[in-house]
Structure formats: structure tokens, C-alpha cells
Design a protein around this motif. Structure first.
Motif, PDB file in Angstrom:
ATOM      1  N   ASN A  25       0.866  -1.178   0.055  1.00 16.53           N
ATOM      2  CA  ASN A  25      -0.137   0.094   0.019  1.00 16.53           C
ATOM      3  C   ASN A  25       0.716   1.305   0.129  1.00 16.53           C
ATOM      4  O   ASN A  25       1.818   1.424   0.658  1.00 16.53           O
ATOM      5  CB  ASN A  25      -0.819  -0.204   1.135  1.00 16.53           C
ATOM      6  CG  ASN A  25      -1.733   1.041   1.358  1.00 16.53           C
ATOM      7  OD1 ASN A  25      -1.056   2.339   1.525  1.00 16.53           O
ATOM      8  ND2 ASN A  25      -3.140   1.125   1.092  1.00 16.53           N
TER       9      ASN A  25
ATOM     10  N   ALA B 293       5.906  10.105   0.427  1.00 18.35           N
ATOM     11  CA  ALA B 293       5.063   8.958   0.416  1.00 18.35           C
ATOM     12  C   ALA B 293       5.484   8.080   1.413  1.00 18.35           C
ATOM     13  O   ALA B 293       6.228   8.230   2.445  1.00 18.35           O
ATOM     14  CB  ALA B 293       5.464   8.176  -0.939  1.00 18.35           C
TER      15      ALA B 293
ATOM     16  N   ASN C 112       0.845   5.696  -0.211  1.00 17.95           N
ATOM     17  CA  ASN C 112       0.134   6.756  -0.213  1.00 17.95           C
ATOM     18  C   ASN C 112       1.040   7.805  -0.695  1.00 17.95           C
ATOM     19  O   ASN C 112       2.077   8.126   0.049  1.00 17.95           O
ATOM     20  CB  ASN C 112      -0.545   6.929   1.144  1.00 17.95           C
ATOM     21  CG  ASN C 112      -1.484   5.931   1.538  1.00 17.95           C
ATOM     22  OD1 ASN C 112      -2.566   5.863   0.769  1.00 17.95           O
ATOM     23  ND2 ASN C 112      -1.172   5.186   2.403  1.00 17.95           N
ATOM     24  N   TYR C 113       0.757   8.657  -1.553  1.00 10.98           N
ATOM     25  CA  TYR C 113       1.659   9.641  -2.137  1.00 10.98           C
ATOM     26  C   TYR C 113       1.193  10.933  -1.712  1.00 10.98           C
ATOM     27  O   TYR C 113       0.094  11.208  -1.574  1.00 10.98           O
ATOM     28  CB  TYR C 113       1.589   9.638  -3.673  1.00 10.98           C
ATOM     29  CG  TYR C 113       1.987   8.371  -4.616  1.00 10.98           C
ATOM     30  CD1 TYR C 113       3.459   8.303  -4.585  1.00 10.98           C
ATOM     31  CD2 TYR C 113       1.040   7.450  -4.918  1.00 10.98           C
ATOM     32  CE1 TYR C 113       3.880   6.838  -5.084  1.00 10.98           C
ATOM     33  CE2 TYR C 113       1.469   6.069  -5.410  1.00 10.98           C
ATOM     34  CZ  TYR C 113       2.788   6.065  -5.597  1.00 10.98           C
ATOM     35  OH  TYR C 113       3.265   4.785  -6.292  1.00 10.98           O
TER      36      TYR C 113
END
Length: 152
Positions: free
Chosen positions: A97, A141, A99-100
């Protein structure tokens, strides 16, 4: 899933792993990947800025897949001391997973911390930092990886 105690990884083994990742692993060496730090339960790695890795933006920003690759690699390697044989045993990504948070305009540095290593699955949390378009060093990120641990 029971917690597994890590093994100490001798300096020679760390050097062999570093040499493999930086020079012999075709994809990672093409990216310019370097091992900055490798301790039990913690891994820090860097991919330097290179125009070939950027989006066509002004200023050029690192393509997100590069950060994702870095997250995957350092998250998995951080779990190696939890294998029966940290150099010979294997692992593979089960789930990743990412997330940026913001665009990256310079070298990417990822720090992985092992959250848990069980009998067959390990989990790492990873943060990636870089310079951003505003010229500041920030988190760009974050990710979490779950890895299947194959022990001998």
C-alpha cells in the motif's frame, strides 16, 4: 502467527547484500539504488534523482512508480534478519500500500521499520522523503508492505 526473533546479520553478510543490490541486481542498479543503513528491523535506501525517472512536469518530478519500488524493496529487505538464513531464504510481496503525499524533485530516501515478523508473514512500515517543488525536504510517500517469509 507468532512473533519471530531476528538474527544478527554479520557485517560481511550486510556487505554482500549491499553489493548485490547496488551492483548485481539489474533493475535496482539501473535505478541507482544504494543501501544507506541496514540494521535489525530497519533499512534505509536511496534512489538518486535522474531525468530518466521523471514525469514531464516543470520542475521535473519523480514518477510515482519509483517511490513504490523503493518502498517495496526496503520494506522487504528490513525483514531479512527475521528469516532463518537472512541471505539464502526468500520472501515475496503479498500486499503493498502506497500513499503519495506530494511531488518529489530530488533523491528519494526510504526508511523501513519492521512492524511484525511472524512465522510466515512480515509487515513493514516505510516513509519516503525528498526535496519538494518548494525546495524543502519533506515526506513524499508512506507505505506498508506485507511479505511472505520463506524460511529454510
Amino acid at each position: 502467527m507468532t512473533d519471530v526473533e531476528p538474527h544478527d546479520v554479520p557485517d560481511e553478510a550486510v556487505a554482500m547484500l549491499q553489493e548485490y543490490l547496488e551492483s548485481e541486481h539489474q533493475f535496482l542498479s539501473w535505478l541507482g539504488f544504494t543501501v544507506e543503513e541496514f540494521d535489525v528491523g530497519r533499512m534505509v535506501g536511496t534512489i538518486p534523482f535522474d531525468d530518466k525517472l521523471t514525469n514531464p512536469t516543470d520542475p521535473p518530478t519523480i514518477q510515482g512508480g519509483v517511490a513504490s519500488t523503493l518502498i517495496d524493496v526496503v520494506g522487504g529487505i528490513a525483514l531479512r534478519p527475521y528469516l532463518t538464513d537472512p541471505l539464502e531464504d526468500d520472501l515475496s510481496t503479498i500486499n503493498l500500500n502506497v500513499n503519495y503525499l506530494r511531488p518529489a524533485t530530488d533523491d528519494l530516501t526510504a526508511t523501513a521499520e519492521v512492524i511484525r515478523a511472524g512465522s510466515s508473514v512480515g509487515v513493514s512500515y516505510i516513509e519516503v522523503t525528498s526535496e519538494t517543488p518548494d525546495g524543502e525536504q519533506k515526506q513524499v510517500a508512506v507505505g506498508m508492505g506485507a511479505y511472505r517469509l520463506f524460511r529454510s
